[in-house]
Write a protein that holds these residues in place. Structure first.
Motif, mmCIF file in Angstrom:
data_model
loop_
_atom_site.group_PDB
_atom_site.id
_atom_site.type_symbol
_atom_site.label_atom_id
_atom_site.label_comp_id
_atom_site.label_asym_id
_atom_site.label_seq_id
_atom_site.Cartn_x
_atom_site.Cartn_y
_atom_site.Cartn_z
ATOM 1 N N ILE A 116 42.261 52.998 54.545
ATOM 2 C CA ILE A 116 41.975 52.664 53.939
ATOM 3 C C ILE A 116 43.448 51.489 53.131
ATOM 4 O O ILE A 116 43.735 51.474 53.638
ATOM 5 C CB ILE A 116 42.061 53.187 52.182
ATOM 6 C CG1 ILE A 116 43.099 53.317 51.603
ATOM 7 C CG2 ILE A 116 40.616 53.840 52.038
ATOM 8 C CD1 ILE A 116 42.851 54.757 50.709
ATOM 9 N N LEU A 117 42.520 50.481 53.184
ATOM 10 C CA LEU A 117 43.043 49.315 51.783
ATOM 11 C C LEU A 117 43.400 48.922 51.094
ATOM 12 O O LEU A 117 41.966 48.457 50.561
ATOM 13 C CB LEU A 117 43.272 47.700 52.979
ATOM 14 C CG LEU A 117 43.593 46.331 52.440
ATOM 15 C CD1 LEU A 117 45.024 46.598 52.881
ATOM 16 C CD2 LEU A 117 42.880 45.328 53.327
ATOM 17 N N VAL A 118 44.898 48.757 50.385
ATOM 18 C CA VAL A 118 44.290 48.900 48.875
ATOM 19 C C VAL A 118 45.184 47.670 48.479
ATOM 20 O O VAL A 118 46.302 47.387 49.277
ATOM 21 C CB VAL A 118 44.778 49.535 48.750
ATOM 22 C CG1 VAL A 118 45.207 49.676 46.870
ATOM 23 C CG2 VAL A 118 44.376 51.121 48.488
ATOM 24 N N ILE A 119 44.322 46.555 47.750
ATOM 25 C CA ILE A 119 44.828 44.900 47.169
ATOM 26 C C ILE A 119 44.652 45.721 45.601
ATOM 27 O O ILE A 119 44.251 45.893 45.328
ATOM 28 C CB ILE A 119 44.714 44.092 47.403
ATOM 29 C CG1 ILE A 119 43.940 43.941 48.865
ATOM 30 C CG2 ILE A 119 44.896 43.127 47.279
ATOM 31 C CD1 ILE A 119 42.437 44.573 49.424
ATOM 32 N N THR A 120 46.338 44.921 45.350
ATOM 33 C CA THR A 120 46.575 45.661 44.692
ATOM 34 C C THR A 120 47.498 44.328 43.554
ATOM 35 O O THR A 120 48.102 44.229 43.705
ATOM 36 C CB THR A 120 47.812 47.381 43.835
ATOM 37 O OG1 THR A 120 47.297 47.212 42.126
ATOM 38 C CG2 THR A 120 48.175 47.183 44.546
ATOM 39 N N ASN A 121 46.677 44.214 41.715
ATOM 40 C CA ASN A 121 48.057 43.675 40.963
ATOM 41 C C ASN A 121 48.915 44.560 40.260
ATOM 42 O O ASN A 121 49.710 44.301 39.479
ATOM 43 C CB ASN A 121 47.289 42.652 40.567
ATOM 44 C CG ASN A 121 46.498 42.900 39.394
ATOM 45 O OD1 ASN A 121 45.980 43.759 39.654
ATOM 46 N ND2 ASN A 121 46.403 42.023 38.450
ATOM 47 N N ASN A 122 49.074 45.971 40.577
ATOM 48 C CA ASN A 122 49.477 46.812 39.484
ATOM 49 C C ASN A 122 50.643 48.133 40.470
ATOM 50 O O ASN A 122 50.718 48.368 41.339
ATOM 51 C CB ASN A 122 48.733 47.909 39.240
ATOM 52 C CG ASN A 122 48.905 48.644 38.381
ATOM 53 O OD1 ASN A 122 50.300 48.922 38.056
ATOM 54 N ND2 ASN A 122 48.554 49.218 37.960
ATOM 55 N N ILE A 160 43.931 36.863 44.655
ATOM 56 C CA ILE A 160 42.859 37.863 45.017
ATOM 57 C C ILE A 160 41.541 36.939 45.842
ATOM 58 O O ILE A 160 40.887 37.867 46.293
ATOM 59 C CB ILE A 160 42.463 37.796 43.476
ATOM 60 C CG1 ILE A 160 43.339 38.588 42.848
ATOM 61 C CG2 ILE A 160 40.963 38.648 43.114
ATOM 62 C CD1 ILE A 160 42.920 39.270 41.184
ATOM 63 N N ARG A 161 41.072 35.412 45.311
ATOM 64 C CA ARG A 161 40.887 34.953 45.691
ATOM 65 C C ARG A 161 40.102 34.289 47.714
ATOM 66 O O ARG A 161 39.568 34.088 47.818
ATOM 67 C CB ARG A 161 40.314 33.707 45.636
ATOM 68 C CG ARG A 161 39.729 33.715 43.418
ATOM 69 C CD ARG A 161 39.736 31.674 43.507
ATOM 70 N NE ARG A 161 39.360 32.772 41.631
ATOM 71 C CZ ARG A 161 39.577 31.313 40.887
ATOM 72 N NH1 ARG A 161 40.682 30.033 40.693
ATOM 73 N NH2 ARG A 161 39.422 31.672 39.724
ATOM 74 N N SER A 162 41.904 34.844 48.037
ATOM 75 C CA SER A 162 41.750 35.137 49.732
ATOM 76 C C SER A 162 41.486 35.775 50.568
ATOM 77 O O SER A 162 41.297 36.499 51.604
ATOM 78 C CB SER A 162 43.913 34.906 49.862
ATOM 79 O OG SER A 162 44.026 36.103 49.621
ATOM 80 N N VAL A 191 42.340 37.671 35.206
ATOM 81 C CA VAL A 191 42.568 38.318 36.727
ATOM 82 C C VAL A 191 41.583 39.165 37.392
ATOM 83 O O VAL A 191 40.771 39.003 38.336
ATOM 84 C CB VAL A 191 44.030 39.215 36.652
ATOM 85 C CG1 VAL A 191 43.901 39.912 38.191
ATOM 86 C CG2 VAL A 191 45.139 38.027 36.657
ATOM 87 N N SER A 192 40.652 39.817 35.850
ATOM 88 C CA SER A 192 39.075 40.500 36.108
ATOM 89 C C SER A 192 38.574 40.175 36.680
ATOM 90 O O SER A 192 37.857 40.045 37.326
ATOM 91 C CB SER A 192 39.256 41.160 34.658
ATOM 92 O OG SER A 192 40.215 42.507 34.371
ATOM 93 N N GLN A 193 38.205 38.738 36.115
ATOM 94 C CA GLN A 193 37.029 38.203 36.178
ATOM 95 C C GLN A 193 36.945 37.995 38.153
ATOM 96 O O GLN A 193 35.708 37.736 38.985
ATOM 97 C CB GLN A 193 36.839 37.145 35.639
ATOM 98 C CG GLN A 193 36.649 37.167 33.859
ATOM 99 C CD GLN A 193 35.938 36.105 32.949
ATOM 100 O OE1 GLN A 193 37.267 35.089 33.810
ATOM 101 N NE2 GLN A 193 35.678 36.181 32.604
#
Length: 273
Positions: A116-122, A160-162, A191-193
């Motif tokens: 899995i690939l996980v992207i996060t801002n956390n 995120i938009r990338s 960010v959530s939107q």
């Protein structure tokens, strides 16, 4: 039991289940309903609870609880919600995990997922999943919010938009009775939107206390969410709305809940996973 000790425990119960009832607390503490009403009135006057018909709910405001308090709040319920959410996420996919203690619980449940690939801002999510050798972790840029390790701001949104990810798991601070998903931090809302816009399947993890709170900033409607994972059945009106919107609702089972015998507590129903 002295008032101060009883009121402290009442507050702890309210933090765990979101709402307390006069009759339920009267039976729990083996005191009169008049005694409980006085306790709830005093807690309301102190700003800890809001009195409602038949009981009280956690006080709401314009700021969220501190991170440590949110992390321990309804921990068993969050763990069960996280298990249900993670079970709906397959191996061999891409996932975005947003800021929040509920999404951090989902990260723990993804430790055994493969490829899995996980992207996060956390940052907490990234640290958790770094121990899964079958998970590639990508952290967005942005300004670090020291209170909880979250990354927010324009750089975060641009990063995120990338991406275009298969699943996105987001949390929230509150859910309004009309199905609006709400938060306290305006920057986090943006960010959530962006996350929802870039996800093929946006998923919301939210315990039942979010239905008893309010917050000033709107993220989206539940109509924009593919599935909601929670720990108690939604109110009938909101459940009906989710059916109209084709928003799935999954209710996780909480095993061994020590407060399940309190009268007046909302009944749980098992959702189809």
């Amino acid at each position: 039991m002295k008032n101060s000790f009883r009121q402290t425990e009442i507050l702890e119960i309210a933090r765990r289940v979101g709402k307390v009832t006069v009759e339920g607390l009267s039976e729990h503490f083996d005191v009169t309903v008049q005694t409980i009403r006085r306790d709830l009135t005093e807690l309301d006057e102190a700003g800890h609870l809001n009195r409602v018909h038949g009981g009280a709910i956690l006080a709401s405001g314009t700021t969220n609880l501190a991170y440590d308090a949110r992390r321990s709040h309804l921990a068993d319920q969050k763990a069960a919600i996280a298990r249900a959410c993670a079970a709906a996420i397959p191996d061999d996919c891409s996932v975005f995990l947003n800021i929040g203690t509920s999404t951090e619980a989902v990260a723990t449940e993804l430790l055994r997922h493969k490829n899995i690939l996980v992207i996060t801002n956390n940052m907490n999510v990234a640290n958790t999943l770094s121990s899964n050798p079958d998970c590639e972790v990508v952290v967005t840029g942005g300004s670090v919010r020291r209170s909880d390790g979250g990354l927010i701001g324009t750089m975060t949104v641009e990063a995120i938009r990338s991406f275009k990810f298969d699943y996105a798991v987001i949390g929230c601070s509150a859910i309004d009775e009309d199905g609006d998903v709400l938060d306290y931090d305006i920057q986090e809302v943006g960010v959530s939107q962006a996350i929802i816009a870039q996800a093929r399947a946006p998923l919301l993890v939210a315990d039942h206390s979010k239905l008893l709170r309010t917050a000033p900033a709107r993220i989206c409607s539940l109509a924009n969410i593919q599935a909601v994972f929670t720990d108690q059945a939604l109110p009938d009106q909101l459940q009906d709305a989710c059916q109209r919107w084709s928003t799935q609702v999954h209710v996780a089972e909480i095993a061994g809940d020590p407060l399940s015998d309190l009268p007046g507590k909302l009944a749980r129903t098992a959702g189809k996973l």
